[in-house]
Design a protein around this motif. Structure first.
Motif, PDB file in Angstrom:
ATOM      1  N   SER A  56      36.711  37.444  42.858  1.00 46.75           N
ATOM      2  CA  SER A  56      36.019  36.431  42.056  1.00 46.75           C
ATOM      3  C   SER A  56      36.203  36.687  40.567  1.00 46.75           C
ATOM      4  O   SER A  56      36.258  35.746  39.766  1.00 46.75           O
ATOM      5  CB  SER A  56      34.530  36.393  42.408  1.00 46.75           C
ATOM      6  N   MET A  57      36.326  37.955  40.172  1.00 46.45           N
ATOM      7  CA  MET A  57      36.569  38.266  38.760  1.00 46.45           C
ATOM      8  C   MET A  57      37.955  37.805  38.330  1.00 46.45           C
ATOM      9  O   MET A  57      38.132  37.270  37.229  1.00 46.45           O
ATOM     10  CB  MET A  57      36.374  39.759  38.503  1.00 46.45           C
ATOM     11  N   TYR A  58      38.944  38.003  39.198  1.00 44.72           N
ATOM     12  CA  TYR A  58      40.270  37.455  38.890  1.00 44.72           C
ATOM     13  C   TYR A  58      40.203  35.947  38.728  1.00 44.72           C
ATOM     14  O   TYR A  58      40.797  35.377  37.805  1.00 44.72           O
ATOM     15  CB  TYR A  58      41.259  37.819  40.006  1.00 44.72           C
ATOM     16  N   GLY A  63      40.191  31.042  34.763  1.00 46.57           N
ATOM     17  CA  GLY A  63      39.581  29.945  34.020  1.00 46.57           C
ATOM     18  C   GLY A  63      39.349  30.276  32.562  1.00 46.57           C
ATOM     19  O   GLY A  63      39.569  29.444  31.680  1.00 46.57           O
ATOM     20  N   TYR A  64      38.907  31.496  32.273  1.00 51.73           N
ATOM     21  CA  TYR A  64      38.617  31.876  30.889  1.00 51.73           C
ATOM     22  C   TYR A  64      39.872  31.850  30.022  1.00 51.73           C
ATOM     23  O   TYR A  64      39.823  31.486  28.841  1.00 51.73           O
ATOM     24  CB  TYR A  64      38.022  33.286  30.820  1.00 51.73           C
ATOM     25  N   ILE A  65      41.008  32.269  30.594  1.00 54.64           N
ATOM     26  CA  ILE A  65      42.242  32.360  29.821  1.00 54.64           C
ATOM     27  C   ILE A  65      43.002  31.033  29.828  1.00 54.64           C
ATOM     28  O   ILE A  65      43.637  30.657  28.842  1.00 54.64           O
ATOM     29  CB  ILE A  65      43.136  33.495  30.368  1.00 54.64           C
ATOM     30  N   PHE A 147      37.744  45.332  34.355  1.00 56.60           N
ATOM     31  CA  PHE A 147      37.184  44.036  33.987  1.00 56.60           C
ATOM     32  C   PHE A 147      35.915  44.183  33.159  1.00 56.60           C
ATOM     33  O   PHE A 147      35.668  43.398  32.240  1.00 56.60           O
ATOM     34  CB  PHE A 147      36.920  43.199  35.237  1.00 56.60           C
ATOM     35  N   ARG A 148      35.106  45.199  33.468  1.00 57.01           N
ATOM     36  CA  ARG A 148      33.914  45.400  32.641  1.00 57.01           C
ATOM     37  C   ARG A 148      34.312  45.816  31.233  1.00 57.01           C
ATOM     38  O   ARG A 148      33.721  45.342  30.248  1.00 57.01           O
ATOM     39  CB  ARG A 148      32.979  46.433  33.277  1.00 57.01           C
ATOM     40  N   VAL A 209      50.383  40.290  38.323  1.00 60.17           N
ATOM     41  CA  VAL A 209      49.208  39.431  38.283  1.00 60.17           C
ATOM     42  C   VAL A 209      47.950  40.258  38.516  1.00 60.17           C
ATOM     43  O   VAL A 209      46.846  39.821  38.197  1.00 60.17           O
ATOM     44  CB  VAL A 209      49.318  38.291  39.325  1.00 60.17           C
ATOM     45  N   ASN A 210      48.103  41.455  39.076  1.00 64.59           N
ATOM     46  CA  ASN A 210      46.995  42.390  39.243  1.00 64.59           C
ATOM     47  C   ASN A 210      47.021  43.419  38.120  1.00 64.59           C
ATOM     48  O   ASN A 210      48.086  43.774  37.613  1.00 64.59           O
ATOM     49  CB  ASN A 210      47.096  43.102  40.597  1.00 64.59           C
TER      50      ASN A 210
END
Length: 537
Positions: A56-58, A63-65, A147-148, A209-210
């Motif tokens: 879900s973070m990916y 969307g954010y980018i 991610f954090r 992509v990861n």
């Protein structure tokens, strides 16, 4: 390692109830009674649910980018690199685009609020995976650490203070606020954990992509490079600069390197430069600036908004005109004079040359007359030549203005080629050229000579080598290499140039260092007494 891109659909289906719980509410830092952290949160129960949360973070990052607003708008439209004039009734949007470029934004600006909410939400989702009570695997914990750190970095960079909610604290407790060295230490600790646990992935294409060790080292280098800005000391520390150099060398040891063929780097094909690409469509980077009559077989025209300032265009080497083969440096791109005829169906690549038949849109900076697929000069909708100008002016009285512009004002910027697919899901976010220039800057700020490193890149881009490199050369080179890649605001602040004058900036904002941070959204100040509004708001 879990391949989150490949397993995402399966994981999401298996853990839909968990995602409903986590995403049925938003704005966890905004209201103590409306938090993504459930009152009875005691950790994530299974490794599968934790992996789903990483997926879900990916998805959130996509969307954010990929958005043309929010973080992209704050990073680019607030600078000399990008602006969005109002053209008739188009792109007015109650002035939100003009406010960013003019530095006249207010605490209720919707893109500022969105960035605050999005990246704080990402921070908490990651913290849930990292909670000591969660059944997260080492792979999930490593990705969540990255991610954090990224979320905290973005919030610190834009707002100067980071509300942090401890997942083991009482749900109604106000989040503590991290600033300066405390926030930096938090980012560094998470990134060191990420480096320890993430895979070492070279420039392999699909796997990038990861996130990887190289991606974490890149962000850690960014953190050390900007430390003196984030902590307010104003002077870079030699140890930080040495760490930047070491981190970039470690990225290079994984196989990343400078790549020739500048615009090919932004295709969805493997290259040596791309450290981390985002699985989001690049349509916003293509169509938001192209004119309505610039079309491809898969897209009926652009949205005719975004453009650049003439002073930014002038940073690039070359003649005033910008046609293909005109002698300009590679990164400035060019407008093709002769196109490729459409095929029988108008949508296929009949010549097998990688270019969609019927496409004649250039790369880089589109200035002057634009041409159709067979080289025929195009017109704008009123019938006048489609001839992009350097100037912005009112169609009513001819004065320099961001209001009432016509369809052709402003040089357009295009890094991703619509000829290779106008909506490919492959946006480059972390790139080795940036790391290379970070190392050059760190050498310069350590009283070293960065000339050879900068010239290595310039020669590769068909630009004339410099006799020596100054601080101004460094910021200019970063602009030429990294335009529309999310870093211009950050760079200008680090080089002390974000508050300088440029066309259409509000005179009250010139020299006003308060504008280097965005305001904390007003609702946040009310609901979290640990937050203090930034100066000037």
């Amino acid at each position: 390692m879990i391949n989150y891109l490949k397993t995402r659909s399966k994981i999401l289906m298996l853990s839909l109830p968990a995602l409903v719980l986590f995403f049925s509410c938003t704005n966890l830092e905004i209201e103590a009674t409306d938090s993504l952290l459930a009152p009875n949160f005691e950790g994530i129960a299974t490794a599968e649910e934790a992996a789903s949360q990483v997926s879900s973070m990916y998805n959130s990052i996509n969307g954010y980018i990929g958005n043309q607003a929010d973080l992209y708008a704050l990073a680019e439209v607030t600078t000399d690199e990008m602006l969005v004039p109002t053209r008739g009734s188009d792109w007015g949007d109650n002035g939100i685009w003009r406010q960013l470029h003019q530095h006249s934004w207010t605490p209720d600006h919707q893109y500022i609020t969105a960035v605050w909410n999005q990246w704080n939400e990402l921070q908490l989702v990651a913290s849930e995976v990292l909670d000591s009570r969660s059944a997260s695997t080492p792979d999930s914990r490593a990705a969540a650490s990255f991610f954090r750190a990224l979320a905290v970095y973005v919030i610190l960079d834009n707002f100067g203070q980071v509300p942090f909610r401890d997942t083991e604290a009482p749900p109604l407790a106000d989040p503590e606020v991290l600033t300066g060295e405390d926030a930096i230490a938090f980012i560094v600790s998470d990134l060191e954990a990420a480096i320890s646990g993430l895979p070492a992935t070279g420039p392999s294409g699909a796997e990038n992509v990861n996130v990887s060790k190289a991606a974490a080292r890149y962000l850690l280098a960014k953190t050390h490079l900007n430390r003196h800005i984030f902590n307010g000391s104003g002077s870079p520390d030699a140890a930080d600069m040495a760490r930047v150099i070491t981190l970039v060398d470690e990225i290079a040891a994984d196989g990343y390197a400078l790549e020739e063929g500048y615009f090919d780097i932004f295709r969805d094909t493997p290259d040596n430069e791309t450290i981390w690409w985002i699985n989001t469509q690049v349509g916003n980077r293509i169509w938001n600036g192209l004119h309505y009559n610039l079309v491809t077989p898969e897209q009926s025209g652009g949205w005719n908004g975004f453009a650049t300032l003439s002073e930014f265009y002038d940073l690039f080497e070359g003649p005033e005109s910008n046609v293909v083969g005109g002698g300009q440096e590679e990164r400035r791109g060019g407008v093709p004079l002769q196109g490729e005829p459409a095929g029988a169906d108008g949508t296929v690549d009949n010549n097998d040359d990688g270019i969609a038949d019927g496409t004649n849109i250039g790369f880089g900076f589109l200035k002057g007359q634009q041409y159709g697929p067979t080289g025929t000069p195009l017109t704008e909708r009123g019938g006048a030549p489609l001839n992009f100008t350097r100037e912005y002016f009112s169609a009513v009285d001819g004065s320099p203005n961001l209001l009432d512009n016509n369809e052709i004002t402003g040089i357009r910027v295009l890094k991703y080629g619509p000829r290779y697919g106008g909506f490919k899901s492959h946006e480059v976010f972390f790139r080795y050229s940036d790391a290379h220039l970070m190392k050059a800057e760190a050498m310069f700020r350590s009283s070293g000579d960065a000339t050879a490193m900068v010239n290595e890149l310039r020669v590769l881009r068909d630009a004339t080598p410099l006799a020596n490199v100054s601080e101004q050369n460094l910021i200019d080179e970063r602009g030429r290499e990294l335009y529309i890649e999310f870093w211009r605001r950050n760079d200008l602040i680090r080089f002390g140039q974000f508050t300088r004058d440029w066309e259409f900036k509000d005179p009250a904002a010139i020299g006003n260092s308060d504008r280097e941070l965005f305001p904390i959204p007003a609702t946040q100040i009310i609901l979290n007494p640990n937050l203090v509004q930034n100066p000037g708001y």
